[in-house]
Design an enzyme around this catalytic site. Structure first.
Site, short mmCIF file in Angstrom:
data_model
loop_
_atom_site.label_atom_id
_atom_site.label_comp_id
_atom_site.label_asym_id
_atom_site.label_seq_id
_atom_site.Cartn_x
_atom_site.Cartn_y
_atom_site.Cartn_z
N TRP A 173 -10.50 -10.31 5.61
CA TRP A 173 -11.61 -9.92 6.49
C TRP A 173 -12.62 -11.04 6.69
O TRP A 173 -13.74 -10.80 7.11
CB TRP A 173 -12.30 -8.67 5.92
CG TRP A 173 -11.47 -7.44 6.10
CD1 TRP A 173 -10.60 -6.89 5.20
CD2 TRP A 173 -11.40 -6.59 7.26
NE1 TRP A 173 -10.00 -5.77 5.73
CE2 TRP A 173 -10.47 -5.57 6.99
CE3 TRP A 173 -12.03 -6.61 8.52
CZ2 TRP A 173 -10.15 -4.56 7.90
CZ3 TRP A 173 -11.71 -5.61 9.43
CH2 TRP A 173 -10.78 -4.60 9.11
N ASP B 34 -12.77 -5.38 2.91
CA ASP B 34 -12.92 -5.65 1.48
C ASP B 34 -13.65 -6.95 1.11
O ASP B 34 -14.49 -6.96 0.24
CB ASP B 34 -11.53 -5.70 0.81
CG ASP B 34 -10.76 -4.41 0.98
OD1 ASP B 34 -11.20 -3.51 1.71
OD2 ASP B 34 -9.69 -4.31 0.36
N TYR C 196 1.21 -1.02 -7.29
CA TYR C 196 -0.15 -1.14 -6.74
C TYR C 196 -1.16 -1.17 -7.88
O TYR C 196 -1.04 -0.43 -8.86
CB TYR C 196 -0.47 0.04 -5.81
CG TYR C 196 -1.89 -0.05 -5.25
CD1 TYR C 196 -2.17 -0.87 -4.17
CD2 TYR C 196 -2.94 0.66 -5.84
CE1 TYR C 196 -3.47 -0.98 -3.67
CE2 TYR C 196 -4.24 0.55 -5.35
CZ TYR C 196 -4.49 -0.27 -4.27
OH TYR C 196 -5.78 -0.39 -3.78
N ASN D 150 -7.39 6.67 3.51
CA ASN D 150 -8.22 7.57 4.31
C ASN D 150 -8.29 7.18 5.80
O ASN D 150 -7.79 7.89 6.68
CB ASN D 150 -9.61 7.58 3.65
CG ASN D 150 -10.58 8.53 4.26
OD1 ASN D 150 -10.58 8.73 5.45
ND2 ASN D 150 -11.46 9.11 3.46
N GLU E 35 -0.34 -6.90 9.49
CA GLU E 35 -1.59 -6.28 9.05
C GLU E 35 -2.78 -6.89 9.80
O GLU E 35 -3.68 -6.18 10.24
CB GLU E 35 -1.75 -6.48 7.54
CG GLU E 35 -2.91 -5.73 6.91
CD GLU E 35 -2.96 -5.90 5.39
OE1 GLU E 35 -2.15 -6.67 4.83
OE2 GLU E 35 -3.83 -5.26 4.76
N TYR F 84 0.85 -1.21 0.00
CA TYR F 84 0.00 0.00 0.00
C TYR F 84 0.89 1.25 0.00
O TYR F 84 1.15 1.84 1.04
CB TYR F 84 -0.89 0.03 1.24
CG TYR F 84 -1.80 -1.18 1.40
CD1 TYR F 84 -2.79 -1.45 0.46
CD2 TYR F 84 -1.69 -2.02 2.50
CE1 TYR F 84 -3.63 -2.54 0.60
CE2 TYR F 84 -2.53 -3.12 2.65
CZ TYR F 84 -3.49 -3.37 1.70
OH TYR F 84 -4.32 -4.45 1.84
C1 DGY Z 1 -6.62 -2.95 -1.44
O1 DGY Z 1 -6.09 -2.59 -2.47
O2 DGY Z 1 -6.47 -4.09 -0.94
C2 DGY Z 1 -7.37 -1.99 -0.67
O3 DGY Z 1 -7.94 -2.53 0.47
C3 DGY Z 1 -8.36 -1.22 -1.46
O4 DGY Z 1 -8.51 -0.06 -0.75
#
Ligand code: DGY
Length: 426
Positions: A353, A167, A85, A38, A396, A33
Site C-alpha cells: 500500500w 496495512d 497463514y 470482511n 492483487e 489468504y
Molecule cells: C494480511 O495478513 O496481510 C492482512 O492484510 C491482514 O488482514
C-alpha cells in the site's frame, strides 16, 4: 499473454471467482489468504451476483453471521484450519464459536447490499436477504460510532492498520513510531512463503501489528476499552468515507423496506460525519488526509485514502479537486490511481500500500467521481484498470509505473472488480 477481448476477460474473472469459492464464502486468493476477509467478501459479492444472485447474497450473509454480540463485524472469519497463514486463530484467541480476528475492516457492506438490491432480478430473494442484513449492518454502524468515536466528534478511528485494509500505508508511519515492540511473542511470518518480501510489509511493521494485537487481546477484546488503550488511533478519510456511504446507502434501503428508525439513524450518522469530514481537508496536498487522534494533528501523507473520500457525498467543490488530484497523479505515473503520491520520496512502486494500484480502490474512486459528475476522470480510471488486467492478469496489485502485477495472483476481488468495470460499460 495479453487478454484483449472483453468476453475472455469476463470468462477469466468468472473462473477465478469459481476457483476461490468455498461454497458459502470466497477466499481472497489461495495460499496467502485462506479464510474469509470482511471487505473482500462484500466487494466480491458484487461480482458473484452478476453470475449468480443467490451466491452474491450468501457471501455477505455468511460474513454477517459472524458478527460479534456487541455489533462488531470481524475482519477475518477463520472457517477452516490453515497453518499457512499468520496470525491464525490461536494468536487472536477471541473466543468466538467459529474463530475470528478481533478487529474490524472498512464497512463496505451497506453499499454492497444496496447495489445488490437495486440490481436484483429475483425481487423476493432480494427482499428477504436485504431485510435480514439491514438490522445487522445497522448494528455494526452503531458499534462504530459508539466504540470508535467515544467523544462524539462524528468520525471514527481505526486502532490497527489492518482495519483500514491499507496495512502498510505511509499514512501510519509516524503514529507507528509510538507503538512499542517489546514483549511480543516469537512468531514466524507465513505471508513470505506465498509472496515476494519486497512486495509486502516489513518485519518492523509486523512487530507493531503484533504488539497492537496482543495489547487488545490482553484487554479480552473488550471493545469498550480498546480505543482508550491503543497508542494508534487514526481518523482515516478513506475508511470514514466508506462508512458514510454505507450509512447513506443503508438509509436508502431502510426507506424502501419501511424501516423508518434505521433510515433516520443512519442518515443522521452520515450527516454528522460529513460535517466533521471537512476537518480532514489539507490545502497543502489538495486532498483529504488522515488525522492522528492521539496528537490531534493532520498527517503529512497524501495517499489514496484521501482520494477515496469521493466515495461519500462530499461537497462538489471537493470532488472536483479530487478529480484534479487524480489527473496530477496520472501525470506522475503511467497508470492511476497509485496508492501513494509518486512525487513523495517515501513512495515505493512495489510495496503493497505504499504505491501500487489496487482495483477495489480504483472502483470506489471511479464510482464516487462518476456520481459527482466527473465522468472523464472516472472513465480514465476504468480504462486504466482494465488495461492493467489485460496486460498483467488478475493480480492483487500493480506497479503504477510499469503495470507489473504484484503480490498474490488469481485474486478474487480483482476479478470481481473487472466484472464490475465491464458491467458499467454495458
Ligand atoms: C494480511 O495478513 O496481510 C492482512 O492484510 C491482514 O488482514
Amino acid at each position: 499473454m495479453p487478454i484483449n477481448d472483453t468476453s475472455r476477460l469476463r470468462e477469466r474473472a468468472a473462473a477465478i471467482l469459481a476457483e476461490n469459492d468455498r461454497g458459502h464464502y470466497t477466499v481472497p486468493t489461495r495460499g496467502l489468504y485462506p479464510f474469509q476477509w470482511n471487505w473482500d467478501s462484500c466487494l466480491t459479492a458484487l461480482g458473484l451476483s452478476q453470475l449468480d444472485e443467490a451466491r452474491g447474497w450468501l457471501e455477505i450473509e455468511t460474513l454477517m453471521a459472524h458478527q460479534w454480540p456487541d455489533g462488531m463485524v470481524p475482519h477475518i472469519v477463520f472457517h477452516v484450519n490453515d497453518e499457512g497463514y499468520f496470525p491464525g486463530p490461536h494468536v487472536w484467541r477471541t473466543g468466538r464459536p467459529t474463530p475470528t480476528s478481533g478487529i474490524t475492516q472498512p464497512a463496505v457492506a451497506g453499499f454492497a447490499v444496496r447495489r445488490l438490491f437495486e440490481r436484483a432480478r429475483d425481487r423476493r430473494l432480494a427482499d428477504t436477504s436485504a431485510r435480514r442484513l439491514l438490522t445487522k449492518i445497522d448494528r455494526w454502524h452503531q458499534w462504530f460510532f459508539n466504540n470508535r468515536d467515544p467523544d462524539g466528534e462524528g468520525l471514527v478511528a481505526i486502532l490497527h492498520p489492518w482495519e483500514s485494509g491499507r496495512d502498510n500505508s505511509i499514512d501510519w508511519d509516524e503514529a507507528f513510531e509510538r507503538v512499542p515492540t517489546d514483549g511480543i511473542d516469537a512468531y514466524v511470518r507465513r505471508d513470505l512463503q506465498h509472496a515476494d518480501a519486497s512486495h509486502r510489509p516489513t518485519n518492523a511493521q509486523y512487530d507493531r501489528y503484533l504488539w497492537l494485537l496482543q495489547c487488545f487481546r490482553d484487554l479480552d477484546w473488550d471493545n469498550s476499552r480498546l480505543h482508550a488503550a491503543s497508542p494508534f488511533r487514526i481518523v482515516d478519510p478513506g475508511f470514514n468515507a466508506i462508512l458514510i456511504r454505507s450509512c447513506q446507502d443503508l438509509a436508502w434501503l431502510a426507506d424502501r423496506l419501511g424501516e423508518g428508525d434505521i433510515a433516520r439513524r443512519n442518515r443522521n450518522l452520515a450527516e454528522r460525519a460529513l460535517a466533521a469530514f471537512e476537518t480532514l481537508w489539507s490545502e497543502t496536498h489538495g486532498q483529504y488526509v488522515c488525522r492522528d487522534r492521539v496528537t490531534g494533528s493532520l498527517i503529512d501523507s497524501a495517499s489514496c485514502g484521501g482520494i477515496m473520500s469521493v466515495f461519500a457525498a462530499i461537497p462538489r467543490i471537493r470532488a472536483t479537486a479530487l478529480a484534479r488530484r487524480v489527473e496530477t497523479l496520472a501525470r506522475n505515473s503511467r497508470h492511476v490511481v497509485a496508492s501513494h503520491d509518486p512525487a513523495d520520496s517515501r513512495f515505493d512502486s512495489h510495496r503493497y500500500w505504499r504505491g501500487p494500484i489496487w482495483l477495489i480502490v480504483n472502483y470506489m474512486i471511479a464510482d464516487g467521481l462518476a456520481n459527482a459528475g466527473e465522468a472523464d476522470t472516472a472513465g480514465r480510471i476504468r480504462r486504466d484498470s482494465l488495461d492493467l488486467i489485460a496486460s498483467g492478469g488478475f493480480a492483487e496489485y500493480y506497479d503504477p509505473h510499469s503495470g507489473e502485477p504484484l503480490g498474490g495472483g488469481s485474486f478474487t476481488w480483482t476479478a470481481a472488480m473487472v466484472l464490475e468495470f465491464l458491467r458499467n460499460n454495458d
